[in-house]
Design a protein around this motif. Structure first.
Motif, short mmCIF file in Angstrom:
data_model
loop_
_atom_site.label_atom_id
_atom_site.label_comp_id
_atom_site.label_asym_id
_atom_site.label_seq_id
_atom_site.Cartn_x
_atom_site.Cartn_y
_atom_site.Cartn_z
N MET A 100 0.85 -1.19 0.00
CA MET A 100 0.00 0.00 0.00
C MET A 100 0.88 1.24 0.00
O MET A 100 1.66 1.43 0.94
N LEU A 134 0.56 5.83 7.84
CA LEU A 134 -0.23 4.67 7.42
C LEU A 134 -0.10 3.53 8.44
O LEU A 134 -1.09 2.87 8.77
N ARG A 157 -3.94 7.72 -2.37
CA ARG A 157 -5.20 7.71 -1.60
C ARG A 157 -5.04 8.54 -0.34
O ARG A 157 -3.99 8.48 0.31
N LEU A 162 -7.45 5.09 2.29
CA LEU A 162 -6.49 4.11 2.82
C LEU A 162 -7.12 3.25 3.90
O LEU A 162 -7.03 2.02 3.89
N THR A 203 1.15 5.51 -0.11
CA THR A 203 0.32 6.63 0.36
C THR A 203 0.21 7.73 -0.70
O THR A 203 -0.37 8.77 -0.45
#
Lengths: 308, 226
Positions: free
Chosen positions: A86, A138, A91, A96, A88
């Protein structure tokens, strides 16, 4: 979803690393389009049963393609444990967190938090960069979701409460062979403090530098398991490109020479040997190896065989 | 100061298509300092417009004027001619000036002659660089006076990403990595421990995500009411 996952461990990857064995992970890149069969087939044929988990890159190098979440789900459906990467970059915190919940309900447990290459590196350089959260943010968001809350606040200023909370095996990345390594280690320390439970590194071709890096990591009390990143050196030109353009990656001249001197038909064999030797050299300092074969998935079984 | 760059002449000519009388209006503020929107630039641009029209076999009455600032009402009283008498006013102020004048003169067509780019400072002869992003939550206290929002291409708040090479950013080998600069500065100052604190995600509502930003100084606002 996973056979080794238990009450104690949320994923096979977590269980394997906790078990103290030297762990391999692989990696696949989603296609630019919807033809997923080829990469799923490759993963099934060469990675399944050989690696503990398979990373799925998230719009890698900012080149638009199928998303990591969808392909992670398809891998899981075929009995392979994904590491949902994932970034950052694309999103904000709403998307997220929402995708993290989505990943959880689809059975995905391993998540690797990354900042992501800048959009200027990819094929949509006019796109707006998001970076609402950074990788530390995150990881904090994941930890927060696990506690049953999200990053938002209710009208009384208390964190919002979730209806059922997820549980992840949270990972992060680090670049061990950058010329100034202290800022990388400081950030790694923060990532672990924010919740990172495992580390997969950027490509390493210099075992001595990695040894030194790991010494510093342990000296600072960072105890998360580290899987060294092994990027398959396919051609000499690729090595030269990485040396001139990829931050924090240095391929020694001796390694490039070795590949250059190999007969054309032997190059892949030599590439495999280089990967396996790197793993063997760094095995004493780390807990696993993350193999990035860049499409040469069929080499994974032989790399693992020679490395173990 | 606010830094702005002249728009390409073709874009300006396209905006002014069909205009016969044009006022090129300079601003004596920031854009004068960065040599894009001052009195001299207005004179040059006006003559460029006249020549370009002539080259097309047309005629354009392009005049120039300059006021002290285009972001304060009082200075518009110094205009030499009524802007309503022109088909368009080509303002070479920053976007604040263009927007403000458009509001003050709703019947006048005010067009932008510049692209407003950043809040910056002079870093060498003829060179300006961005220093602030106007994010509304200044964090320079713990970053050695170097702004991670403005100077890091990703506006990260917890330190460098993996894209730094020889102190430069992955976006361009000419661009310093903002976090490399912050690290070096704090290291030299013996304050690296500042970097270890986990910084929470910024409150972007204080940046553009909260919509239009306004500021009110109570004492002055109260005086205005009296």
């Amino acid at each position: 979803m996973t056979n080794q996952a238990s009450d104690r461990y949320v994923s096979s990857l977590q269980a394997a690393l906790a078990g103290g064995q030297f762990v391999f992970t692989g990696e696949i890149g989603p296609p630019k389009g919807v033809s997923v069969e080829k990469c799923l087939h490759q993963a099934e044929q060469y990675l399944k049963g050989r690696v503990a988990a398979v990373n799925v890159t998230d719009i890698q190098t900012a080149v638009m393609r199928l998303g990591s979440l969808a392909l992670s789900h398809l891998l899981a459906e075929r009995g392979m444990e994904p590491v949902f990467q994932m970034v950052t970059r694309d999103r904000n915190r709403l998307a997220l967190q929402s995708d993290l919940l989505g990943a959880y309900v689809l059975g995905i447990r391993n998540v690797l938090a990354l900042t992501g290459d800048h959009v200027s590196m990819g094929d949509h350089p006019q796109a707006k960069c998001v970076y609402d959260l950074d990788s530390v943010g995150l990881l904090s968001a994941m930890t927060m979701l696990e506690s049953g809350h999200d990053l938002g606040l209710d009208s009384k200023g208390a964190p919002n409460v979730l209806e059922g909370s997820p549980k992840f095996f949270k990972g992060c990345c680090v670049t061990p062979c950058t010329e100034e390594v202290a800022p990388q280690i400081i950030k790694l320390e923060k990532k672990v403090a924010a919740g990172a439970q495992f580390v997969q590194t950027q490509a390493v071709y210099e075992p001595e530098a990695f040894d030194k890096f790991m010494g510093e990591v342990r000296r600072r009390g960072i105890n998360a398991p580290v899987m060294v990143g092994i990027v398959m050196l396919k051609t000499v030109a690729m090595g030269r490109y990485m040396n001139s353009s990829v931050p924090g990656v240095k391929v020694p001249e001796a390694t490039l020479d070795r590949l250059a001197k190999a007969a054309k038909d032997d190059r892949q064999k030599v590439s495999i040997e280089i990967c396996a030797e790197l793993v063997r050299a760094m095995k004493p300092f780390c807990q696993g190896a993350h193999l990035m074969t860049l499409g040469w998935d069929h080499c994974v079984p032989e790399i693992i065989r020679q490395a173990t | 100061m606010i830094v702005a760059q002249r728009k390409p002449i073709d874009e300006i000519l396209a905006m002014l298509a069909g205009c016969r009388r044009v006022l090129v209006l300079a601003c004596g503020g920031c854009v004068s300092v960065c040599l894009t929107g001052g009195e001299k630039q207005a004179d040059i641009l006006a003559s460029q417009l006249r020549l370009a029209a002539k080259a097309r076999g047309q005629e354009m009455d392009a005049q120039s004027d300059c006021i002290t600032r285009q972001c304060d009402r009082e200075f518009f009283a110094d205009l030499k001619a009524d802007p309503a008498g022109f088909d368009a006013v080509l303002s070479i102020a920053c976007g604040v000036g263009v927007g403000y004048m458009s509001e003050l003169y709703p019947a006048v067509r005010v067009l932008p002659g510049l692209d407003t780019t950043f809040y910056g400072a002079n870093v060498g002869p003829g060179q300006w660089q961005e220093y602030c992003h106007g994010c509304g939550q200044c964090m320079l206290a713990w970053t050695g006076g170097i702004c991670p929002i403005a100077r890091c291409a990703k506006s990260l708040v917890n330190g460098t990403c993996g894209g730094t090479k020889d102190g430069k950013c992955e976006v361009s080998p000419e661009m310093d990595c903002g976090w490399y600069l912050i690290y070096q500065k704090l290291k030299a100052a013996g304050r690296l421990d500042e970097l270890l604190a986990i910084r929470p995600p910024p409150d972007w509502a204080k940046d553009r995500s909260g919509g239009l930003r306004r500021m009110s100084v109570e004492e002055l606002a109260d005086l205005g009411k009296e």
